[in-house]
Enzyme design. Structure first.
Site, PDB file in Angstrom:
ATOM      1  N   HIS A  15     -38.651  37.098  61.593  1.00  0.00           N
ATOM      2  CA  HIS A  15     -37.540  36.261  61.640  1.00  0.00           C
ATOM      3  C   HIS A  15     -37.143  36.287  60.354  1.00  0.00           C
ATOM      4  O   HIS A  15     -36.812  35.304  59.747  1.00  0.00           O
ATOM      5  CB  HIS A  15     -37.845  34.728  62.010  1.00  0.00           C
ATOM      6  CG  HIS A  15     -37.989  34.605  63.466  1.00  0.00           C
ATOM      7  ND1 HIS A  15     -38.787  33.807  63.856  1.00  0.00           N
ATOM      8  CD2 HIS A  15     -37.494  35.325  64.688  1.00  0.00           C
ATOM      9  CE1 HIS A  15     -38.675  33.614  65.301  1.00  0.00           C
ATOM     10  NE2 HIS A  15     -38.048  34.817  65.598  1.00  0.00           N
ATOM     11  N   ASP A  46     -41.287  34.662  74.753  1.00  0.00           N
ATOM     12  CA  ASP A  46     -42.211  33.640  73.464  1.00  0.00           C
ATOM     13  C   ASP A  46     -42.991  32.794  73.676  1.00  0.00           C
ATOM     14  O   ASP A  46     -43.819  32.528  72.959  1.00  0.00           O
ATOM     15  CB  ASP A  46     -41.005  33.719  72.496  1.00  0.00           C
ATOM     16  CG  ASP A  46     -40.242  34.575  71.655  1.00  0.00           C
ATOM     17  OD1 ASP A  46     -40.951  35.634  71.563  1.00  0.00           O
ATOM     18  OD2 ASP A  46     -38.901  34.419  71.426  1.00  0.00           O
ATOM     19  N   HIS A  48     -35.539  37.532  77.449  1.00  0.00           N
ATOM     20  CA  HIS A  48     -34.920  37.138  75.918  1.00  0.00           C
ATOM     21  C   HIS A  48     -34.082  38.320  75.303  1.00  0.00           C
ATOM     22  O   HIS A  48     -34.616  39.479  75.045  1.00  0.00           O
ATOM     23  CB  HIS A  48     -36.170  36.653  75.272  1.00  0.00           C
ATOM     24  CG  HIS A  48     -36.084  36.187  73.907  1.00  0.00           C
ATOM     25  ND1 HIS A  48     -34.958  35.378  73.586  1.00  0.00           N
ATOM     26  CD2 HIS A  48     -36.702  35.935  72.774  1.00  0.00           C
ATOM     27  CE1 HIS A  48     -34.797  34.980  72.355  1.00  0.00           C
ATOM     28  NE2 HIS A  48     -35.973  35.267  71.858  1.00  0.00           N
ATOM     29  N   TYR A  96     -47.711  29.390  65.189  1.00  0.00           N
ATOM     30  CA  TYR A  96     -46.591  29.851  65.804  1.00  0.00           C
ATOM     31  C   TYR A  96     -45.866  28.673  66.523  1.00  0.00           C
ATOM     32  O   TYR A  96     -44.640  28.654  66.286  1.00  0.00           O
ATOM     33  CB  TYR A  96     -47.230  30.892  67.008  1.00  0.00           C
ATOM     34  CG  TYR A  96     -46.052  31.623  67.682  1.00  0.00           C
ATOM     35  CD1 TYR A  96     -45.904  32.989  67.648  1.00  0.00           C
ATOM     36  CD2 TYR A  96     -45.623  30.941  68.853  1.00  0.00           C
ATOM     37  CE1 TYR A  96     -45.093  33.519  68.313  1.00  0.00           C
ATOM     38  CE2 TYR A  96     -44.553  31.615  69.896  1.00  0.00           C
ATOM     39  CZ  TYR A  96     -44.409  32.944  69.487  1.00  0.00           C
ATOM     40  OH  TYR A  96     -43.530  33.453  70.387  1.00  0.00           O
ATOM     41  N   ASP A 110     -36.694  41.837  68.913  1.00  0.00           N
ATOM     42  CA  ASP A 110     -38.212  42.141  68.824  1.00  0.00           C
ATOM     43  C   ASP A 110     -38.189  42.489  70.383  1.00  0.00           C
ATOM     44  O   ASP A 110     -39.574  43.108  70.882  1.00  0.00           O
ATOM     45  CB  ASP A 110     -39.057  41.113  68.434  1.00  0.00           C
ATOM     46  CG  ASP A 110     -38.846  39.863  68.818  1.00  0.00           C
ATOM     47  OD1 ASP A 110     -37.612  39.276  69.160  1.00  0.00           O
ATOM     48  OD2 ASP A 110     -39.768  38.997  68.903  1.00  0.00           O
ATOM     49  N   GLU A 163     -33.648  38.551  71.944  1.00  0.00           N
ATOM     50  CA  GLU A 163     -33.906  38.761  70.584  1.00  0.00           C
ATOM     51  C   GLU A 163     -34.534  40.057  70.496  1.00  0.00           C
ATOM     52  O   GLU A 163     -35.243  40.586  71.286  1.00  0.00           O
ATOM     53  CB  GLU A 163     -34.993  37.814  70.091  1.00  0.00           C
ATOM     54  CG  GLU A 163     -34.866  37.565  68.546  1.00  0.00           C
ATOM     55  CD  GLU A 163     -35.563  36.340  67.792  1.00  0.00           C
ATOM     56  OE1 GLU A 163     -36.145  35.611  68.547  1.00  0.00           O
ATOM     57  OE2 GLU A 163     -35.464  36.340  66.710  1.00  0.00           O
TER      58      GLU A 163
END
Ligand code: FEO
Length: 401
Positions: free
Chosen positions: A26, A167, A82, A195, A86, A84
């Site tokens: 991030h 995630d 998701h 996390y 990654d 994002e």
């Protein structure tokens, strides 16, 4: 390909990649001291489905793993839990191979993927409760907005009692092992806690509601396969129950002391405060914020009832690393915590008041007046520091009753 695909359930394969060397995530907001993984799953039934992809630089490794099982052009659906990068970074390359594949995700996912890749893929919006039949298996979808992005979604396979929540329930943990019963449990839980603390803590109310919703659905569950780290199969409820405790801001009677010192006076104060806490029977973790990794400190704070912050005064303010740290902590919105502050100064002071200002904004209860010391602590100051620690220990004991 460093690791072969792994069949985690009948007809369900882990086709992800292990990123042994990643050390920040991030941007630079998270230190991945144990690396990470990007988990993707391939289900082979009458229909073939890929659930999530991997970070873009690892696209070829994902493709090699898929090719070891099926011809990628045969993939019918790609589920994008998701947006994002990654998890979606390899999507453009995958879509070049999977000509007939339809991408499934939430409406926000459709929007997000378009704004990332500007590609016109065949996209089907899915909502909570909708299912697709693959043959012997089905997949159902659970929208999970803000766990941790607006587009986030969980995918569930009832026939295999398998939840793939992207995630959620993940950890940044590179390992040659894939399952919770084949790694050190304390390391796994440490990474899971870190996390949660650094990424999910401010989203606790949403997480709690979503877990309660899923519990009401009464779904059978014997495996949770997240998009980062280790797969939970020994006891998937261990991590669910941990999330409930963390989301409820349950704490232990422990104190985390975080300080920054200019010429050692504030550190001397810290050492005597710590002595007072320890002598009162309180478990303490101690970090010089300018030396320690912020991700680790925040991880340690998740379960601690009390925080004590110290800083020397510089330009009538706290020192800059502490200022950045408290600003980050404020964004995590910790609840049900108590704190106090201390620090050395030369003439005007100011650090204590500035720290208290940020802590009030963060909603952390300041339960004890700040402790200051002019230049280096003398015998009397040292004694006051010890008493400060003992007094705070009393507040911890009282808060636990
Ligand atoms: Fe929200 Fe692992 O990305």
């Amino acid at each position: 390909m460093d690791q072969k695909p792994l069949e985690i359930k009948k007809g369900v394969y882990w086709v992800g990649v292990v990123d042994w060397n990643v050390r920040t995530f991030h941007g630079h907001t998270y230190t991945t001291s144990r690396g990470s993984t990007y988990n993707a799953y391939l289900i082979v039934d009458e229909k073939i489905v890929l659930i999530d992809t991997v970070f873009g630089p690892f696209a070829s490794e994902l493709i090699t793993k898929i090719k070891a099982i099926v011809d990628p052009s045969k993939i019918d659906y790609i589920i994008a839990n998701h947006v994002e990068t990654d998890h979606s970074g390899a999507l453009p390359e995958i879509m070049r191979l999977c000509r007939k594949a339809k991408v499934l995700g939430t409406a926000k996912c459709k929007e997000g993927l378009y704004r990332n890749y500007y590609c016109d893929w065949d996209f089907q919006i899915v909502k909570s409760g909708e299912t697709i039949r693959l043959g012997t298996k089905t997949l159902s979808f659970i929208e999970a907005p803000m766990i941790h992005w607006p587009d986030s979604m969980f995918t569930y396979c009832p026939e295999e009692k398998l939840l793939m929540p992207n995630d959620a329930f993940g950890q940044h943990y590179a390992s040659s092992s894939r399952f919770d019963d084949t790694v050190e449990e304390c390391v796994l839980m440490d990474e899971a806690r870190k996390y949660y603390a650094n990424i999910l803590w401010p989203l606790s109310p949403v997480i709690l509601r979503k877990i309660q919703d899923i519990q009401k659905m009464n779904i059978a569950l014997d495996m949770i396969a997240p998009s980062h780290g280790i797969i939970w199969r020994k006891d998937p409820f261990k991590i669910i129950n941990s999330y409930v405790r963390w989301a409820q801001n349950e704490t232990k009677p422990e104190v985390v002391v975080v300080y920054e010192t200019m010429w050692g006076a504030t550190e001397k104060m810290a050492r005597r405060i710590i002595a007072g806490l320890i002598d009162a029977g309180i478990r303490v973790s101690v970090y010089d914020v300018a030396v320690h990794d912020r991700t680790e400190i925040i991880g340690a704070m998740l379960e601690a009832q009390g925080f004590i912050f110290g800083s020397s005064t510089h330009d009538n303010d706290m020192l800059p690393v502490m200022a950045g740290f408290l600003d980050f902590l404020k964004g995590l919105k910790p609840k049900n915590r108590i704190c106090s502050v201390f620090g050395s100064y030369g003439w005007g002071g100011g650090a204590a008041a500035e720290m208290e200002k940020v802590l009030k904004e963060a909603g952390i209860d300041i339960v004890q007046p700040s402790l200051g010391c002019k230049y280096m602590p003398d015998e009397e100051d040292i004694s006051r520091c010890y008493g400060f620690g003992k007094e705070f220990a009393g507040k911890i004991s009282a808060a636990g009753k």
